[in-house]
Structures are given as C-alpha cells and as structure tokens.
Design a protein around this motif. Structure first.
Motif, PDB file in Angstrom:
ATOM      1  N   ASP B 391      34.557  48.395  11.080  1.00 58.37           N
ATOM      2  CA  ASP B 391      34.326  47.618   9.847  1.00 58.37           C
ATOM      3  C   ASP B 391      32.849  47.316   9.676  1.00 58.37           C
ATOM      4  OD1 ASP B 391      37.356  45.700   9.773  1.00 58.37           O
ATOM      5  OD2 ASP B 391      36.515  46.972   8.199  1.00 58.37           O
ATOM      6  N   VAL B 394      30.734  50.442   9.006  1.00 57.91           N
ATOM      7  CA  VAL B 394      30.920  50.863   7.611  1.00 57.91           C
ATOM      8  C   VAL B 394      30.087  49.988   6.685  1.00 57.91           C
ATOM      9  CG1 VAL B 394      32.595  50.882   5.714  1.00 57.91           C
ATOM     10  CG2 VAL B 394      33.188  51.948   7.882  1.00 57.91           C
ATOM     11  N   GLY B 405      33.546  56.187   5.762  1.00 56.98           N
ATOM     12  CA  GLY B 405      34.886  56.442   6.274  1.00 56.98           C
ATOM     13  C   GLY B 405      35.766  55.229   6.127  1.00 56.98           C
ATOM     14  N   PHE B 406      37.021  55.366   6.543  1.00 54.85           N
ATOM     15  CA  PHE B 406      37.986  54.270   6.442  1.00 54.85           C
ATOM     16  C   PHE B 406      38.264  53.707   7.828  1.00 54.85           C
ATOM     17  CE2 PHE B 406      40.932  51.722   4.296  1.00 54.85           C
ATOM     18  CZ  PHE B 406      42.061  51.585   5.092  1.00 54.85           C
ATOM     19  N   PRO B 407      37.980  52.403   8.054  1.00 53.27           N
ATOM     20  CA  PRO B 407      38.203  51.802   9.376  1.00 53.27           C
ATOM     21  C   PRO B 407      39.703  51.695   9.683  1.00 53.27           C
ATOM     22  CG  PRO B 407      36.805  50.410   7.964  1.00 53.27           C
ATOM     23  CD  PRO B 407      37.447  51.428   7.083  1.00 53.27           C
ATOM     24  N   ARG B 410      42.280  48.491  10.107  1.00 54.89           N
ATOM     25  CA  ARG B 410      42.948  47.840   8.977  1.00 54.89           C
ATOM     26  C   ARG B 410      44.420  48.177   8.948  1.00 54.89           C
ATOM     27  NH1 ARG B 410      40.232  45.530   4.750  1.00 54.89           N
ATOM     28  NH2 ARG B 410      38.189  45.025   5.574  1.00 54.89           N
ATOM     29  N   TYR B 411      44.786  49.338   9.449  1.00 54.42           N
ATOM     30  CA  TYR B 411      46.165  49.794   9.366  1.00 54.42           C
ATOM     31  C   TYR B 411      46.868  49.862  10.717  1.00 54.42           C
ATOM     32  CZ  TYR B 411      45.625  51.463   4.490  1.00 54.42           C
ATOM     33  OH  TYR B 411      45.426  51.571   3.133  1.00 54.42           O
TER      34      TYR B 411
END
Lengths: 482, 443
Positions: B391, B394, B405-407, B410-411
């Motif tokens: 996070d 980013v 990119g997507f951390p 989170r999911y």
C-alpha cells in the motif's frame, strides 16, 4: 446481408497492435495453450466499417423513427451527454484507483458525479439515500427486494411473501422469486385499480413487501395509493416502488411522500440515457432512513473539507451487487440531463408526456376499444378486440405500423388487457408527429374493416417479412458455423 | 428547458381536443395531499454551462498516471472504428429488438457477437450478454444449482474477490452452501477440491488466469467434477484466450467473464460486459436474451430473439433469471473490436501482452528486494513480493506518476507486501524501465 464471418479471407488485415519493443520470449508451455484457434474473421477495417454501418441502417431508432412504446419511455437522447461521457477524464479512469492508498483523491470528479446524482434523485423522489450500483431496472428491483429482506432479517422476522398486482411488469415477480420470496398476485378490478378487497385479504404478517408501479402499468394513477401503503405498513410490510413510469409524475408526486420505502429508477427511461439496442441501462435504488444501513457498499460520502470518499465500513450492508459504483457512464449522462432540465424542465417533461398521451387517447378512442375510459397519465392502453372480429390482431397492427415507418407501441402487455396496445408518446414528440401517427392508426382501423388482408400480410416493405419464430425456437441456430 | 417542442398554440389546441382547460386538470387524479412536500431542484442550465461544469469534474480525475493496475479490468487500446460505429445513433438510440422486422441490424450484430464469444471460449452457445463478469458468474452458478438440483458450490479463492462477494450477496437469502478452496503456489488446490467434492456438489468454479495472474490447465479438475455429476464453470479473460487453452478445450460446461477488454473503456466501473457461453445441452437454462437465425415468409434469412419462454416477460416468477436489459451496446463494441482484430490480430495482441509482462518480470526481478513470483506461468499479469508494505509503496509510486499495481493485502489476509502488476500492449518498454527504476527508489 452477409455475416461478418462470411467476409473472412486469409491474409486480410484489420487493426494491428503496435510492434513489439521488448525482447521475444520462449513460447508458453503447450500444456497451457489452445490448439483450436478462435476463428474470428480476418477482414479489413473498411469491411468492418461498411458491414456494421449497413447493419445500423436496418434498424429503427429514436433518432430516425417515432417509438410510442408503452412502459419504455423512448424519449429523445440528448447528444451533449454522449460527448461528456466520452471525455477522457471520465472514460479512462480505472475503477480501482480510489482503492490505492491516497487514491480517493485520484477520482474526485467521478465521486462528485455519483454524489450529486444521488442528491438530485433523493429530492426528485422524496427518498433519503440512493445507491447508483444497480446496473439495470430489473437489477434495481432485485437490489430493492434484497434490502427489504435484510430489513426483515434484522428484525428477526421470516416473512415469506411478496405481493404484486396482476398488471405488474414480469421483472417484479421474477426479482422477488430470485431473492427467495414466494409471490402472491392480486387481480385488477374493473375500475382499473388493484382489487382492494383481495389485497386486504392477502396482506398479513407473512408479507415482506408489496411491489407497485405508480402510475400503474395501465397508465392510471390510483388515488387510493396512500391507503394501500398505510395498510401495508400496518401489517409490517414494506412498500416497493417500480419507477418505470416516473416520467408521468415528475414534480407532481414523489414516492417517498406517499409511503414507499424502496424505489428504483430506470435512468434509460425517465432520464433520457440511450437504450443502446437493449442496454446498458441503470437502475439506481432509493430508500428511506429505515433501510439506509443495508445499502450496498461502498457509499460515496462528503468530508468536512468538501472532498469525497468511499465508505466501505458499513457492517449492515448487504454487500456488493455490482463490481463497483454502478454503470458510471450511464449515471453521468443522467446527471447531465437533470442539470440541463432543472426543476422547470423536469416538471414540463411530465406535463407534456401526460398531455401527449391524453391527446392520443382522445383522438383514437372512437376507433379502438379503450381499456379504461378515463384520463390517463403518460401512456394509454387500447385493445385490438374490435379489430380481431375481422381477424386483425394487435400483432398485425404492429407489423403494419412498421411498414409505415413507426416502431409499434407495446403489444400484449399488460397481460390483463386482451390484445393490448400500449401507447407512450413521451414529451419529446411534436404535435405533427402525433397527428401523423394518429392518422395512420385511424387508417388501420378502417382497413381492418374494409381490407384486413393488407394488415395481416404486413410488413412487406422491410428488409425481411414476418419471421418464423417457431422454427427459431424449435431448431435453434444461435451461432454461425464455418 | 425540456426537450419537448410544443408551442403555446400546440398546447392550446391539444387541450381543447382533449376537452380540458389546462394541463393541471390532467393531473386531477393526484390528490392535493399527495403532491410533493418539496421539489427543490436547481434551475435548468444551458448545454454550454452543464458541459463546462462536468468538464471541470472530469479534469479533477487523474488520467496522467501510467497504469499498471489490472485486477480484472484492463487498460487496452480501443481502435477508433469501434467508437465510430458504436456512436451511430441507429444503434444506440434503438430499443431492444423485440420487433425483428425493424431491428435486423441489432439482431444480426448480436448473432455475430454470440458467435464471437463461442469462438473465444470454445463452447457451443452464448447469450446476448449480461451486466458484467460478476453477475455472469452468479447466473452460471444458479444454472448449475437448477440443473443438478444440488446446492453446494466449490469456489476457488483465486477468483476475483469482488465476484465472490457479489455471489455471496446475491445468494444470501437462498439455501446455497459455498466452500472455498485455497490457491497454493498459484494453483487451485487439487487436494482441497478432492476433499470437498461429493454428490451434493452442484458446481466447481475456477478462474483462468486467476486473480494472481497465474495460468493453469483445469482439465483434471473438470474431469473430477464430472465424475461426481457436478458442473464445471470457468471465469476467464478474453484477450488471454488469444493464446490460452480455452474453457471449451478443457471441457468446462459453462464459461463466463468480463468482456471489458474487448473495446470497452474502463469508465470508472461501468458499463461493462458479462459474457456467458455453455455446452449446447444447457441452452434452455441460460439466462438473458438469445438471438437465433431463422427465415421469413419468403425463405430469406433473418434473425429473432428466441427461446424467450425462459425469460421474465413470459415466465415471470418462474423465469430462469429476472434479467430484462442486457449490455447490447457493449456487446456491439466487443464484436466490432474482435472483427477488427481477426484471428491473427487476436493472437498477435495476446502475444504482445504476454511478452510485455515477461519483460516487466525480468526488469522487476533485477530490483533489489523485489521477488517476482514464478511458481506458475502467467499471462499479462503477475504477482511480486516487496520488502515493504505494498500500500505504501503504491502511494509513493503514485507521486512519481505510476499506478504501479494493486496491493493484494486488500483482498487476501497476510499478503500485505504483495503487489499485482498488469502490463498490456499500451505499456512501452520505456514506461516499464522507468517504473522499475522508480520502484527501486521507493523501496
């Protein structure tokens, strides 16, 4: 016309991606790759453009034809909203940007669009909160029923039934069933209103909700509506408003004021976003205070400093009913439309929609049986019963109208009117267009008596004549094969 | 101002034909007590003013970031011809093609779209589109429940969390049981699958490439599911299908997915395109509209909406789904895009995406502290392990002009240092090198 697949020629090139500026790599292990290619057609860009342009010219559309389709509200779709939705600042934004740390600040414009639309819809409908997430009207109905289910569950009650009138749109009982409810259907009385006696009998402690369209699908406003909503509430049931007919009552009546707890709006009807040949639409759902906690996440909130944020921390929320915030591109167009129309424009919309429908009603009532002989709202329902005596049915009338360049009105809905023909001109049609349509309808009534075969053989001027729908269902051919 | 064209004279004439003296009289059925308590809306503005206001809002969105975020929704190039055709008002201001004689353009376009989806997925029949990949997945799950009359569903945790959450939301009032199986070193756990698969299982649902970008051959899972009489459903990514083994080749019963990559802009979450294809024997349980070919009175080929007895307007509470609208205009964009590419262009595009991502993996693995996950092959998206919280990295990279990119934290629990990076044909060699360089500085 040939299919695009039938234009395929080996060696033809259409669009090509840029040349690679990175090193070639070893191919993927054959375990993971496909052996049978996807046989998309190799065609040139001109082939594609000419093909689809010519296809487009086989369609009727609001921009080319009058579409008095009852219950669909085929009004003019303003062009400036298309231009706004295409702005790169809106169309190129990745929906996950606000989920990156500090990312909320990357999409403030879009968050403000969602927030402002919510505010406007709340005022228009008299509800307290809206979610823009539902991706279509039926999707909004499902969301609304799920919110009602969450409400009852939180109270510990396990109500099993949803009540709908027999005139309801098919999506009402379908949505209730998909959400896990059983459906009870109340007949419509001779006066065109839902049978109050039957309603009182069926309404009990096991009723979760009553789903109504108002004005109803016959185009009539029920002056006893408050009695109906009060009775439901007395039984602990909630009232659901199907907003498909909202175009009739903008500024004249708000569902929140007359006892509805949950509302869905069809942006592609009342708020002029294009029907797109069947979609995309949007079906935002509004609720009163009792249900706001259950709305899907995230909610768009406004901070003290005026910036917007996404709130995911709502533990009573039903969850996600769409991947993100709704059909943003559609919501944006509806917002632009509402801002353009403003208060006077919205009120004028309903006034002229109702004026146009009553004009058609009065001009045609001597030629076609009218389902209910009273002032209608934005749509009026006729029956082709008189014409069927000469073998001319609603379907035939529809096909003849196509030959004359009109998209037919809605036929065979609502189900409770035999040979129904539902006419909704909308407010964007001129008196000249209405007069020409009326003249054609009168001609049809005359031909039905004097020369019915002219109507039953229609259409004869279109690219195809009547199609064998039975064969299509019995011998399904649902894709091209090489 | 409204879009009505009536003059004072028009209104006057029409009122006298109707036999009332004012428009207000037409609203007499609405009692005074039911009139709005308030209707405080701003006054209408001109097209110019509304456009200026919304342009200002558009300018508040950050479109200058170099985008390496995918996570199910991808930044692909959209050729101009797609926009040009889809913005013809004969397409976008038309209604659903219930009256076929005046809608052959739409009906044929959808038939061609259905064919395209069948070719991409390798399955027999496709519908005219659903709202998005998530609702398509839910509808497929419900098909399996109806067809098998069972209510247990095994679902891979490698499926996009958004789709799994949507599935749970939709089914919360139904008696459907879900069992999630883990992803181990990028692959769906066969061990856990065997443990849970039984004669109560309606379906096994997987994703390829999965959320981590990993590619797999699911044929063995499908075979096992069929042994127990369960259906196999795969959620997939259309551009990847340019080179990846198709769901049809793996013998899946139903394939679904998000068609946004086929010429549809990211548009902050919608409108998107849910596609669904299935084996031909399942067609009568498919939700949504379907177009079929037939002939007219003169024997000429034509197209109609068909198998409508599945749908809500006929079956009402017994319908296979409540769906009315679909995503026709988005499906049109998809078939135009696919036709412009053609079979060779699609392969080239897929190859290019694959190569760009492999190059990015190479460059990023040179960055000290960055570990590129290599337990599985990937398509154009892959996972890296950072030495710090993803996070925060980013966040710093955003300040350098990259949505890098997507951390994954989170999911997924315990994956706070993991980052999901997508590389499409739009990312240049230069951008990839600079991103790697800036990442090094941020760590």
């Amino acid at each position: 016309m040939k299919l695009i697949f039938e234009l395929h020629k080996e060696g033809r090139k259409g669009f090509r991606p840029p040349a690679s500026d990175v090193p070639a790599v070893a191919a993927l292990d054959v375990r993971y790759t496909r052996k049978i290619s996807a046989r998309l057609p190799n065609v040139s860009e001109l082939d594609v453009v000419r093909h689809f342009t010519n296809l487009s010219r086989l369609n009727f559309s609001v921009d080319t034809n009058f579409y008095p389709l009852g219950s669909c509200t085929m009004k003019y779709n303003p062009k400036f909203t298309e231009r706004i939705a295409a702005l790169e600042g809106f169309s190129a934004v990745h929906p996950l940007l606000p989920q990156l740390m500090g990312g909320g600040m990357l999409a403030q414009g879009s968050l403000e669009v969602l927030y402002e639309t919510e505010k406007l819809l709340c005022e228009i409908t008299g509800m307290n909160a809206f979610t823009m997430q539902p991706l279509a009207g039926a999707h909004g109905e499902l969301t609304g029923v799920m919110l009602i289910a969450a409400y009852h569950k939180a109270k510990g009650s396990r109500r099993k039934y949803v009540i709908v009138p027999d005139s309801s749109h098919g999506t009402n009982p379908a949505s209730a069933a998909i959400a896990g409810y059983e459906v009870k259907v109340i007949p419509t009385a001779a006066d065109g209103y839902m049978d109050l006696g039957e309603y009182k009998k069926q309404l009990d402690q096991d009723t979760a909700a009553v789903m109504l369209t108002c004005p109803d699908t016959l185009g009539i406003f029920n002056p006893h509506i408050k009695e109906i909503t009060d009775m439901a509430h007395a039984s602990g049931a909630l009232m659901y408003y199907d907003g498909a007919n909202l175009n009739a009552v903008l500024g004249k009546c708000r569902p929140g004021d007359i006892g509805f707890d949950v509302v869905h709006i069809n942006l592609h009807k009342t708020f002029g976003t294009p029907h797109g040949g069947g979609g995309p639409g949007a079906g935002p759902v509004g609720v009163n205070q009792n249900l706001a906690d259950f709305l899907p996440i995230p909610r768009v909130t406004r901070r003290q400093d005026g910036t917007f944020a996404l709130d995911y921390h709502r533990h009573k929320s039903i969850g996600y009913i769409a991947p993100f915030y709704g059909n943003f591109g559609v919501v944006l167009k509806a917002l632009a439309y509402m801002l353009y129309l403003g208060k006077e424009g919205l009120v004028e919309t309903s006034e002229h929609a109702v004026l146009n429908a009553n004009y058609c009603r009065v001009k045609l009532q001597n030629y076609f049986d009218i389902a209910y002989d009273k002032t209608c709202m934005h749509e009026c329902v006729f029956s082709a019963s008189r014409q069927t005596k000469n073998g001319v049915h609603a379907l035939d009338i529809a096909k003849y109208l196509i030959d004359k360049g009109y998209h037919p009105p809605t036929i065979y809905f609502p189900l409770i009117v035999k040979e129904a023909i539902m006419i909704e001109p909308t407010e964007t049609e001129s008196k000249e267009t209405l007069d020409a349509f009326i003249e054609t309808m009168i001609e049809i009534a005359r031909l039905a008596q004097e020369n019915p075969v002219l109507i039953t053989q229609a259409p004869i001027h279109m690219p195809v004549k009547r199609l064998d729908e039975t064969r299509a269902a019995r011998q399904p051919n649902l894709r091209w094969q090489e | 101002m409204s879009y009505s064209s009536h003059t004072k004279e028009d209104i006057h004439e029409m009122l006298s034909v109707i036999g009332v003296s004012s428009v207000d009289e037409l609203f007499k059925d609405i009692p005074v007590s039911l009139r709005p308590r308030s209707f405080n809306l701003p006054e209408g503005k001109s097209e110019f003013e509304v456009t200026q206001y919304l342009k200002r809002l558009a300018d508040k969105n950050a479109t200058g970031l170099v985008n390496f975020v995918g996570a199910g929704f991808y930044d692909h190039f959209i050729p101009a011809a797609v926009d040009a055709i889809a913005s013809r008002s004969e397409f976008y201001t038309a209604y659903t093609p219930y009256q076929p004689e005046c809608s052959q353009g739409w009906l044929q376009a959808i038939y061609e779209y259905q064919t395209t989806i069948c070719e991409l997925t390798g399955l027999d029949v496709a519908n005219a589109s659903l709202y998005d990949g998530g609702t398509a997945l839910y509808e497929a799950a419900m098909m399996a429940v109806r067809l098998t009359r069972r209510n247990k569903i095994i679902i891979d945790s490698g499926i996009n969390l958004i789709y799994r959450t949507m599935l749970y939301t939709y089914t919360s009032n139904l008696s459907v049981e879900f069992v999630e199986i883990s992803v181990v070193h990028g692959k769906s756990s066969r061990e856990e699958l065997i443990k849970h698969l039984d004669d109560k299982t309606a379906a096994v649902i997987l994703q390829n490439p999965n959320f981590f970008g990993a590619i797999d051959d699911h044929s063995d899972v499908v075979a096992k599911a069929h042994e127990f009489g369960a259906l196999a459903i795969q959620s997939t990514y259309p551009i990847a299908l340019g080179i990846l083994k198709s769901p049809g080749e793996m013998k899946f019963d139903i394939a679904t997915g998000e068609g946004q990559s086929l010429g549809i802009p990211l548009s902050f979450g919608g409108p998107y395109l849910g596609f669904m294809a299935a084996k031909k024997e399942l067609v009568r349980q498919m939700p949504g509209r379907i177009v079929g070919a037939t002939v007219d009175k003169d024997g000429k080929r034509g197209f109609v909406l068909t198998l409508q007895t599945r749908e809500q307007h006929i079956r009402r509470e017994k319908a296979t789904s409540n769906i009315c609208s679909n995503e026709a205009l988005c499906a049109l964009r998809a078939v135009i895009f696919a036709s412009l590419l053609g079979r060779d262009g699609l392969k080239e595009l897929a190859q290019l995406n694959y190569q760009k991502a492999e190059f990015a993996k190479l460059e990023l693995s040179r960055v000290p502290g960055v570990e590129v996950k290599r337990s599985c092959p990937t398509f154009n998206e892959f996972t890296v392990l950072l030495p710090k919280n993803a996070d925060e990295v980013v966040h710093r990279m955003i300040q350098k002009g990259f949505a890098c990119g997507f951390p994954l934290g989170r999911y997924y629990k315990g994956m706070d240092n993991y980052l999901l990076i997508a590389v499409t044909e739009k990312r240049t060699r230069e951008e990839i090198l600079t991103m790697a360089h800036c990442l090094e500085a941020c760590l």
